[in-house]
Design an enzyme around this catalytic site. Structure first.
Site, PDB file in Angstrom:
ATOM      1  N   ARG A 142       0.041   6.376  -6.784  1.00  0.00           N
ATOM      2  CA  ARG A 142      -1.284   6.936  -7.093  1.00  0.00           C
ATOM      3  C   ARG A 142      -1.298   8.442  -6.876  1.00  0.00           C
ATOM      4  NH1 ARG A 142      -4.853   4.220  -3.034  1.00  0.00           N
ATOM      5  NH2 ARG A 142      -6.462   5.553  -3.890  1.00  0.00           N
TER       6      ARG A 142
ATOM      7  N   ASP B  14       0.835  -1.202   0.000  1.00  0.00           N
ATOM      8  CA  ASP B  14       0.000   0.000   0.000  1.00  0.00           C
ATOM      9  C   ASP B  14       0.868   1.249   0.000  1.00  0.00           C
ATOM     10  OD1 ASP B  14      -2.515   1.530   0.284  1.00  0.00           O
ATOM     11  OD2 ASP B  14      -1.628   2.081   2.198  1.00  0.00           O
TER      12      ASP B  14
END
Ligand code: URA
Length: 431
Positions: free
Chosen positions: A166, A159
């Site tokens: 992202r 993550d």
């Protein structure tokens, strides 16, 4: 990777093996950023099925360390907010939930963009130690009912890498990507019962109720697929929560709420979140849990839990009675209204950004936070203001940013003749 990217680009469903391979190999540095970016963009545009989102979450949750909370039994409960401005709910919800019998061993993050983070808030308390071992986390939770640590270095490394990518490739706003990012961390952190506070509005990642509901449903489904009990509460983030924005200012506000003072709306949200944790973990029916939550504030047991928690983690518990121990910013400026009328809008995102400019948040990962910087909202949406009346106070140690902060603040609010309709605070619960 080439074939996986093309498959998603053309709208097909990826298999578990393909998703697991992407997560593992990207985390291990075997897939380059440009191919990972292309896949993330394809996911952003084409979406993912519930099965794909669940597989992505599992792969990310298993990419690093996981915390084993089985020693806390079915009482383990966690809470997570999707991120807001002035969102100090964890500081209030955890003591209430612990007073009701929940065992809360929580890992939290730091501020992200205009949104604050619980770890930063707690670090404004002298002595509070956020980097504690998993053993201490569990031992303290067993004894006190609460421990809150910063996320360990190796919790969901997938993550961390994917989120950073992202952030710079325009792929943050994707429901499967947000849902898997949040739920991978919650699943790796180990709690059996999880309450998600899904923020909706100008200060939140989700700007509309429909999107927030889709995100909530996705996360509840992921939870079910992993054998966890999950509830998501959709709450309003069109205005900052409570009156304080900024780390130590929010700690003071949280203590005031636990003393039974302050913003009733903030207390209401916190009691609903804590009651949902207790009804899942301890087994109370929902009405009973809610009345016990309010009772724990009225009878002082939640405040006692707060102090016990802070002291167990090395913090100075005397802050409960003496706020000056938290320090004070050297510059304080009153912001006065230039016109009379009703406040009809407060842009929570802009206010969060002003707090960052004052020193209360980070612009780069390396920035050091000024814990005393922030804003007190003297007036809020719906309040009447007279020309020249104080609507907010800003606090900082940077003399040169104050004038701009005051200007920005006045641009972040709207004042009109007509009193606005009051917005709902809690929209719905998704189970
Ligand atoms: N918070 C997270 O942890 N991940 C996201 O993708 C968005 C908000």
């Amino acid at each position: 990777m080439y074939n996986i990217i093309r498959k998603k680009r053309d709208g097909f469903e990826l298999s578990r093996e393909e998703i697991t391979k992407f997560v593992k190999e990207y985390t291990d540095g075997k897939i380059c950023d440009y191919q990972a970016s292309a896949l993330l963009m394809a996911i952003c545009i084409k979406g993912m099925t519930a099965r794909e989102t669940s597989d992505l979450t599992t792969a990310m949750a298993n990419s690093g360390d996981t915390v084993d909370l089985s020693g806390l039994g079915s009482l383990s409960a966690d809470k997570h907010s999707t991120g807001g401005v002035g969102d100090k709910t964890s500081l209030i919800v955890l003591p209430i939930a612990a007073a009701l019998g929940c065992k809360v061993a929580k890992m939290s993050g730091r501020g992200l963009g205009h949104t604050g983070g619980t770890v930063d808030k707690l670090e404004s308390i002298p002595g509070y130690e956020t980097a504690i071992s998993p053993e201490k986390l569990i031992e303290q939770t067993k004894k006190v009912g609460i421990a809150l640590a910063s996320q360990s270095g190796n919790l969901t490394p997938a993550d961390k890498k994917i989120y950073a990518l992202r952030d710079v490739t325009g792929t943050v706003e994707s429901i499967p990507l947000i849902a898997s990012s949040i739920m991978s961390k919650k699943i790796a952190s180990g709690a059996q019962n999880i309450v998600l506070d899904v923020k909706v509005g100008s200060g939140a990642f989700m700007k509309s109720i429909d999107d927030a509901r889709d995100l909530a449903n996705a996360m509840v489904e992921i939870g079910k697929a992993s054998g966890r009990n999950v509830r998501a509460i959709l709450t309003n983030m069109d205005i900052p929560l409570g009156n304080a924005v900024g780390n130590s200012l929010e700690v003071i506000e949280a203590i005031e709420i636990l003393k039974g003072n302050g913003d009733k709306n903030l207390l209401d949200i916190c009691c609903v979140l804590a009651a949902n944790m207790a009804s899942m973990a301890v087994g109370f029916d929902e009405e009973k849990a809610l009345s016990l939550a309010y009772e724990s504030v009225e009878n002082g047991s939640a405040l006692l839990k707060f102090r016990e928690w802070i002291e167990a983690q090395g913090g100075d518990g005397r802050i409960v009675d003496n706020y000056s121990l938290l320090g004070k910013a050297s510059v304080e400026k009153e912001i006065k209204s230039e016109i009379s009328g009703y406040i009809t809008k407060m842009d929570a995102e802009k206010i969060g950004n002003i707090c960052v400019d004052l020193g209360g948040g980070r612009k780069t990962k390396e920035d050091k936070i000024d814990h005393t910087a922030g804003i007190i909202l003297v007036k809020k949406t719906g309040d009447k203001v007279e020309k020249g009346e104080v609507i907010a106070r800003v606090y900082t140690n940077k003399e040169d940013v104050v004038i701009k902060a005051a200007e920005d603040f006045l641009n972040a609010i709207e004042i009109a003749d007509k009193k606005p309709e009051m917005q709902k605070l809690i929209y719905e619960v998704v189970k």
